[in-house]
Design an enzyme around this catalytic site. Structure first.
Site, PDB file in Angstrom:
ATOM      1  N   GLU A 106      39.837  21.889   8.360  1.00 47.68           N
ATOM      2  CA  GLU A 106      39.122  23.161   8.259  1.00 47.68           C
ATOM      3  C   GLU A 106      38.605  23.560   9.638  1.00 47.68           C
ATOM      4  OE1 GLU A 106      37.766  23.959   4.017  1.00 47.68           O
ATOM      5  OE2 GLU A 106      36.146  22.848   4.956  1.00 47.68           O
ATOM      6  N   HIS A 111      31.725  18.198   5.096  1.00 47.57           N
ATOM      7  CA  HIS A 111      31.977  19.636   5.278  1.00 47.57           C
ATOM      8  C   HIS A 111      31.241  20.119   6.531  1.00 47.57           C
ATOM      9  CE1 HIS A 111      32.046  23.957   4.568  1.00 47.57           C
ATOM     10  NE2 HIS A 111      33.066  23.735   3.754  1.00 47.57           N
ATOM     11  N   GLU A 151      29.563  22.665   7.083  1.00 53.99           N
ATOM     12  CA  GLU A 151      28.207  23.182   6.835  1.00 53.99           C
ATOM     13  C   GLU A 151      27.202  22.029   6.740  1.00 53.99           C
ATOM     14  OE1 GLU A 151      29.211  25.608   3.444  1.00 53.99           O
ATOM     15  OE2 GLU A 151      30.346  26.951   4.753  1.00 53.99           O
ATOM     16  N   ASN A 189      35.706  25.190  -3.497  1.00 53.58           N
ATOM     17  CA  ASN A 189      34.359  24.782  -3.079  1.00 53.58           C
ATOM     18  C   ASN A 189      33.424  25.953  -3.374  1.00 53.58           C
ATOM     19  OD1 ASN A 189      32.027  24.007  -1.800  1.00 53.58           O
ATOM     20  ND2 ASN A 189      32.870  24.107   0.286  1.00 53.58           N
ATOM     21  N   SER A 200      39.251  30.496   5.074  1.00 51.89           N
ATOM     22  CA  SER A 200      39.647  31.859   4.696  1.00 51.89           C
ATOM     23  C   SER A 200      41.034  31.932   4.067  1.00 51.89           C
ATOM     24  CB  SER A 200      39.533  32.803   5.895  1.00 51.89           C
ATOM     25  OG  SER A 200      38.186  32.871   6.338  1.00 51.89           O
ATOM     26  N   GLY A 244      34.815  31.034   6.162  1.00 54.17           N
ATOM     27  CA  GLY A 244      33.957  32.140   5.758  1.00 54.17           C
ATOM     28  C   GLY A 244      33.955  33.297   6.734  1.00 54.17           C
ATOM     29  N   LYS A 304      30.336  26.034  -3.146  1.00 51.29           N
ATOM     30  CA  LYS A 304      29.156  25.997  -2.267  1.00 51.29           C
ATOM     31  C   LYS A 304      27.866  26.182  -3.085  1.00 51.29           C
ATOM     32  CE  LYS A 304      31.992  27.648   1.498  1.00 51.29           C
ATOM     33  NZ  LYS A 304      32.025  28.027   2.898  1.00 51.29           N
TER      34      LYS A 304
END
Ligand code: PEP
Length: 253
Positions: free
Chosen positions: A167, A95, A97, A9, A213, A173, A11
């Site tokens: 996730e 996701h 985010e 990904n 991560s 991150g 991003k």
């Protein structure tokens, strides 16, 4: 037998020249193998350029979202069939985010999921709990709710070829990874939930990715878990060498 999938990904990173260079480096570094499927998901605006670089590489192309409606009056959105037209075969949906910064909820994600399937894309559905939800003992309820957020709306048999990426939000991150045991426990839980929804046979065939991560130093341990069928990789997918090392760790003979 579930073929592992390693998905990058990217991003919202890189100009076109950066995306092309990364795609070239990934294509050179990743050893094509039948033992692992490899996918990269650049920003929408680089799909075309990256698709050209990856042609004949054996690496698949995916997007990071798609609209919850077909072409028409949806300013700022991208329709699923437009992604197919760019050469995409997969799309990341839900996701954290998107959920956190753009307020996407399960209803919207379900609408996107339906459109992805109708266009022939394989959805990579992201689920996972925040740190406060984990601390409150709500991890399983949150994750089960996100899966049911799709199947309650679209039907028990609606997941199609979709892949589920677990996730934990606290691991994305942050450099903080779920332990292999934590990941396995949640993947086994997800598979059991799926068995209750779509039946044992569909659930045992469905690929479950871990994301949060994952990097070369922890990939082998996570990917060795019985119910971890690959990874969704953010930061480490921007380094071709790291991404290739994770792909190698996932490769099954
Ligand atoms: C992600 O964004 O899906 C992700 C897993 O990111 P990172 O690998 O950087 O934690």
């Amino acid at each position: 037998m579930r073929t592992p999938l390693i998905a990058g990904n990217w991003k919202m990173n890189g100009l076109r020249r950066d995306a092309e260079a990364l795609a070239r480096d990934v294509a050179a570094a990743v050893t094509a193998s039948e033992g692992v499927e490899v996918l990269v998901c650049p920003p929408f605006v680089h799909l075309d350029a990256v698709g050209v670089v990856l042609a004949d590489s054996g690496i698949s192309l995916g997007a990071q979202n798609c609209a919850d409606a077909g072409q028409g009056a949806r300013t700022g959105e991208v329709a699923a069939d437009m992604l197919v037209d760019m050469g995409a075969t997969h799309v990341i949906l839900g996701h954290s985010e998107r959920r956190e910064f753009y307020g996407e909820d399960d209803g919207l994600v379900a609408g996107r999921y339906r459109q992805a399937l109708e266009a022939g894309l394989t959805p990579v559905l992201c689920v996972g709990e925040t740190l406060s939800e984990r601390d409150a003992g709500q991890t399983e309820a949150v994750v089960a709710g996100q899966i049911r957020g799709i199947t309650d709306r679209l039907g028990a048999d609606s997941l199609g070829p979709g892949v589920i990426a677990y996730e934990p939000v606290w691991a994305i991150g942050t450099g903080r990874t779920a332990s292999a045991e934590q990941a396995q426990a949640m993947h086994a839980f997800i598979r059991a939930q799926l068995a209750g929804i779509e039946g044992e046979s569909a659930a045992s065939a469905r690929r479950l990715l871990y994301g949060g991560s994952m990097k070369p130093g922890n990939a082998a341990e996570l990917l060795a878990m019985d119910d971890v069928d690959g990874g969704l990789i953010g930061g480490a997918s921007l380094d071709a060498g790291d991404f290739a090392a994770i792909c190698a760790a996932a490769t099954r003979d």
